[in-house]
Design a protein around this motif. Structure first.
Motif, mmCIF file in Angstrom:
data_model
loop_
_atom_site.group_PDB
_atom_site.id
_atom_site.type_symbol
_atom_site.label_atom_id
_atom_site.label_comp_id
_atom_site.label_asym_id
_atom_site.label_seq_id
_atom_site.Cartn_x
_atom_site.Cartn_y
_atom_site.Cartn_z
ATOM 1 N N UNK A 163 0.824 -1.211 0.000
ATOM 2 C CA UNK A 163 0.000 0.000 0.000
ATOM 3 C C UNK A 163 0.857 1.260 0.000
ATOM 4 N N UNK A 164 1.936 1.237 0.753
ATOM 5 C CA UNK A 164 2.853 2.378 0.776
ATOM 6 C C UNK A 164 3.435 2.628 -0.613
ATOM 7 N N UNK A 165 3.904 1.586 -1.257
ATOM 8 C CA UNK A 165 4.506 1.737 -2.590
ATOM 9 C C UNK A 165 3.482 2.230 -3.602
ATOM 10 N N UNK A 166 2.261 1.735 -3.519
ATOM 11 C CA UNK A 166 1.211 2.166 -4.431
ATOM 12 C C UNK A 166 0.925 3.660 -4.247
ATOM 13 N N UNK A 167 0.809 4.107 -3.009
ATOM 14 C CA UNK A 167 0.547 5.522 -2.764
ATOM 15 C C UNK A 167 1.729 6.386 -3.182
ATOM 16 N N UNK A 168 2.943 5.906 -2.949
ATOM 17 C CA UNK A 168 4.132 6.652 -3.350
ATOM 18 C C UNK A 168 4.165 6.864 -4.860
ATOM 19 N N UNK A 169 3.886 5.824 -5.618
ATOM 20 C CA UNK A 169 3.891 5.937 -7.080
ATOM 21 C C UNK A 169 2.752 6.832 -7.561
ATOM 22 N N UNK A 170 1.584 6.700 -6.957
ATOM 23 C CA UNK A 170 0.462 7.553 -7.356
ATOM 24 C C UNK A 170 0.752 9.026 -7.089
ATOM 25 N N UNK A 171 1.282 9.331 -5.901
ATOM 26 C CA UNK A 171 1.606 10.712 -5.567
ATOM 27 C C UNK A 171 2.716 11.254 -6.474
ATOM 28 N N UNK A 172 3.706 10.431 -6.768
ATOM 29 C CA UNK A 172 4.792 10.861 -7.653
ATOM 30 C C UNK A 172 4.274 11.095 -9.069
ATOM 31 N N UNK A 173 3.328 10.297 -9.504
ATOM 32 C CA UNK A 173 2.730 10.479 -10.828
ATOM 33 C C UNK A 173 1.975 11.798 -10.901
ATOM 34 N N UNK A 199 2.487 14.426 -9.028
ATOM 35 C CA UNK A 199 3.478 15.498 -8.929
ATOM 36 C C UNK A 199 4.192 15.723 -10.257
ATOM 37 N N UNK A 200 4.538 14.638 -10.947
ATOM 38 C CA UNK A 200 5.246 14.784 -12.217
ATOM 39 C C UNK A 200 4.345 15.388 -13.288
ATOM 40 N N UNK A 201 3.057 15.047 -13.283
ATOM 41 C CA UNK A 201 2.127 15.642 -14.246
ATOM 42 C C UNK A 201 1.949 17.129 -13.973
ATOM 43 N N UNK A 202 1.899 17.508 -12.708
ATOM 44 C CA UNK A 202 1.776 18.922 -12.353
ATOM 45 C C UNK A 202 3.020 19.708 -12.762
ATOM 46 N N UNK A 203 4.171 19.049 -12.735
ATOM 47 C CA UNK A 203 5.419 19.708 -13.107
ATOM 48 C C UNK A 203 5.640 19.723 -14.617
ATOM 49 N N UNK A 204 4.789 19.027 -15.354
ATOM 50 C CA UNK A 204 4.913 18.991 -16.802
ATOM 51 C C UNK A 204 5.863 17.932 -17.324
ATOM 52 N N UNK A 205 6.236 16.990 -16.492
ATOM 53 C CA UNK A 205 7.120 15.907 -16.921
ATOM 54 C C UNK A 205 6.323 14.873 -17.703
ATOM 55 N N UNK A 206 6.999 14.130 -18.529
ATOM 56 C CA UNK A 206 6.320 13.119 -19.341
ATOM 57 C C UNK A 206 6.076 11.831 -18.558
ATOM 58 N N UNK A 207 6.951 11.525 -17.632
ATOM 59 C CA UNK A 207 6.815 10.304 -16.843
ATOM 60 C C UNK A 207 7.265 10.537 -15.418
ATOM 61 N N UNK A 208 7.195 9.505 -14.625
ATOM 62 C CA UNK A 208 7.608 9.591 -13.228
ATOM 63 C C UNK A 208 9.127 9.499 -13.178
ATOM 64 N N UNK A 209 9.734 10.450 -12.508
ATOM 65 C CA UNK A 209 11.191 10.457 -12.385
ATOM 66 C C UNK A 209 11.585 10.260 -10.921
ATOM 67 N N UNK A 210 12.863 10.035 -10.718
ATOM 68 C CA UNK A 210 13.369 9.875 -9.360
ATOM 69 C C UNK A 210 13.158 11.151 -8.553
ATOM 70 N N UNK A 211 13.245 12.279 -9.215
ATOM 71 C CA UNK A 211 13.044 13.559 -8.535
ATOM 72 C C UNK A 211 11.630 13.681 -8.000
ATOM 73 N N UNK A 212 10.650 13.295 -8.800
ATOM 74 C CA UNK A 212 9.265 13.390 -8.340
ATOM 75 C C UNK A 212 8.988 12.415 -7.200
#
Length: 76
Positions: free
Chosen positions: A37-47, A49-62
């Motif tokens: 559940x933690x990993x799922x939420x982490x990936x969802x939140x990073x996704x 965040x990356x869309x809000x930043x205008x990135x094409x995909x999920x990066x390590x930074x996000x």
């Protein structure tokens, strides 16, 4: 017997090594589900965040940006 997604005996040994308390029979299952559940939420939140930043995909930074907040939610 149902197939497992992780080696139960290995996880139990790791938990016992880091805990000085008695463990219930299925504690490894609960810990694994909590981790999933933690990993799922982490990936969802990073996704998000990356869309809000205008990135094409999920990066390590996000992932790093949302990691601290997500960890705080799951800290027991």
């Amino acid at each position: 017997m149902a197939p497992t997604l992780y080696p139960r005996s290995t996880l139990k040994k790791i938990i016992k090594a880091h805990s000085n308390r008695p463990l219930s029979k299925n504690v490894d299952i609960l810990i694994y589900l909590h981790y999933a559940l933690f990993m799922q939420e982490l990936v969802n939140e990073a996704s998000i965040r990356s869309k809000q930043s205008g990135e094409r995909g999920v990066s390590a930074t996000s992932v790093r940006r949302v990691g601290e907040r997500t960890l705080r939610k799951y800290k027991g």
